[in-house]
Design a protein around this motif. Structure first.
Motif, short mmCIF file in Angstrom:
data_model
loop_
_atom_site.label_atom_id
_atom_site.label_comp_id
_atom_site.label_asym_id
_atom_site.label_seq_id
_atom_site.Cartn_x
_atom_site.Cartn_y
_atom_site.Cartn_z
N THR A 183 78.62 -4.84 75.70
CA THR A 183 79.53 -3.69 75.39
C THR A 183 79.34 -2.97 74.07
O THR A 183 79.91 -1.83 74.12
N SER A 184 78.84 -3.57 73.13
CA SER A 184 78.40 -2.75 71.97
C SER A 184 77.37 -1.78 72.01
O SER A 184 77.16 -0.92 71.30
N ASP B 127 83.33 4.65 73.24
CA ASP B 127 84.35 3.92 72.40
C ASP B 127 84.30 2.51 72.62
O ASP B 127 84.55 2.13 73.90
N ARG B 128 84.45 1.65 71.72
CA ARG B 128 84.30 0.27 71.76
C ARG B 128 85.65 -0.20 72.64
O ARG B 128 85.71 -0.98 73.50
N LEU C 168 85.80 -1.95 76.46
CA LEU C 168 86.74 -3.40 76.70
C LEU C 168 87.49 -3.18 77.88
O LEU C 168 87.84 -3.97 78.38
N LEU D 110 89.48 -6.78 66.72
CA LEU D 110 88.68 -5.77 66.52
C LEU D 110 88.44 -5.30 64.96
O LEU D 110 87.48 -4.81 64.69
N SER E 203 82.34 -10.53 63.85
CA SER E 203 81.77 -10.62 65.25
C SER E 203 81.90 -11.86 65.89
O SER E 203 82.44 -11.83 67.09
N GLN F 131 85.59 -11.31 67.15
CA GLN F 131 85.62 -10.35 68.04
C GLN F 131 85.20 -11.32 69.53
O GLN F 131 85.68 -10.93 70.42
N TYR G 148 87.55 -11.52 72.99
CA TYR G 148 86.63 -11.13 74.38
C TYR G 148 86.57 -12.48 75.19
O TYR G 148 86.91 -12.39 76.30
#
Length: 344
Positions: A28-29, A34-35, A39, A59, A63, A66, A70
């Motif tokens: 996804t990154s 846009d993040r 998502l 967010l 990491s 996040q 997720y």
């Protein structure tokens, strides 16, 4: 002993699933959007929605935080919203899964019904011509590209001869209320006066895609059945049964074939990955409304939440079914059970 083995398989499923979700989280990154959009599928969220998304997916954290956000959202069934339809991805996924299961089930039945007898015939036949002909057919079927086979069958039996429909799951003139999601079953459960005609139409629609998809497992079933039968027929208990004067048909059906099908079960588990990739191609060729065509449509439309949800669902199903088949193989195979208890 068996409980400990099942616990190990469960741990393997959990670990593999975590690794898969980690790969999707990293992917996804890499999406060029846009993040938040990648998502959730929400292109222009309000301030309240943005704050909620940041809190849900952590967010504003590191990491690892996040990833945990997720993981929590995906395991809770929140796969985001489809960019194209603006409907929940989980809802769309549940709508297309039954069609894929129906196609896979019919294809598997075709492969087993026709593959097992041919494999037995190839192992028992004393004529080299018969053996070579059967093996030549299986090797040819294994080598044919699935997209070429699907298009060829559509051209000959659908376009030129007009015997079978080449797209869709059923004629749109029939209004069948979904009950199980399996069109062949739903047509029979329908209270419409045309349910038998609808069932016949659904059966005709599934023949070409099911035959195309069944070629790969059919070739594997024939080869593994032949090899396993040749091995079983040389065992001592088979020779003892022959010495007692038992008919060959009784020896094959009661003693040899059940034991020959055990390794076949294991090999079917190993080919789930290629089978799933073939299914995606077949669904696109025949416009079959399953997960494969839905996922490919999402890729064309750059529907990032659909791509994530479809990939996650297909991969988790393959992992789960592979482990389930391994457990069933261990439970039904006396040698595997012996090794299992010996290791404990």
């Amino acid at each position: 002993m068996m409980a400990a083995y099942l616990l190990r398989r469960l741990n393997l499923f959990v670990a593999t699933s975590m690794l898969l979700i980690g790969v999707l989280f990293y992917a996804t990154s890499l999406f060029p959007v846009d993040r938040i959009y990648a998502l959730t599928g929400i292109q222009a969220p309000t301030d309240a929605q943005e704050a909620q998304i940041i809190a849900d997916y952590h967010l504003d954290g590191g990491s690892f935080a996040q990833f945990m956000g997720y993981l929590t959202q995906r395991l809770s069934g929140d796969l985001g919203i489809s960019v194209t339809s603006q409907r929940p991805v989980a809802e769309e996924l549940l709508a297309v899964l039954p069609a894929s299961f129906e196609l896979a089930t019919v294809s598997g039945l075709f492969a087993i019904i026709f593959g097992v007898p041919l494999g037995v015939l190839a192992s028992l036949s004393k004529q080299k011509l018969t053996q070579n002909a059967i093996m030549a057919v299986t090797l040819t079927g294994y080598s044919i590209p699935v997209f070429w086979l699907g298009l060829s069958l559509s051209l000959w039996f659908g376009v030129r001869l007009g015997w079978l429909p080449i797209s869709g799951q059923i004629n749109l003139l029939y209004e069948i209320k979904p009950v199980t999601g399996f069109m062949l079953i739903d047509t029979l459960l329908s209270d419409s006066q045309y349910r038998l005609s609808a069932f016949k139409d659904a059966a005709l629609h599934i023949i070409l895609p099911a035959l195309t998809l069944s070629v790969l497992p059919f070739t594997v079933v024939v080869r593994i059945t032949r090899s396993a039968m040749m091995n079983v027929m040389n065992q001592t208990y088979i020779r003892a049964a022959e010495a007692r004067g038992l008919p060959t048909s009784k020896i094959v059906l009661r003693h040899a074939l059940p034991n020959a099908l055990i390794p076949l079960l294991k090999h079917l588990g190993l080919m789930l990955g290629p089978f799933a990739s073939y299914a995606i191609v077949v669904e696109v060729i025949f416009s079959w409304p399953g997960v494969g065509s839905w996922l490919v449509s999402g890729i064309y439309q750059r529907d990032y939440t659909v791509i994530q949800g479809g990939t996650l669902a297909v991969a988790l199903l393959i992992i789960f079914l592979s482990i389930l088949i391994e457990v069933l193989h261990t439970a039904t195979n006396p040698l595997s059970r012996k090794e299992l208890y010996a290791s404990n």
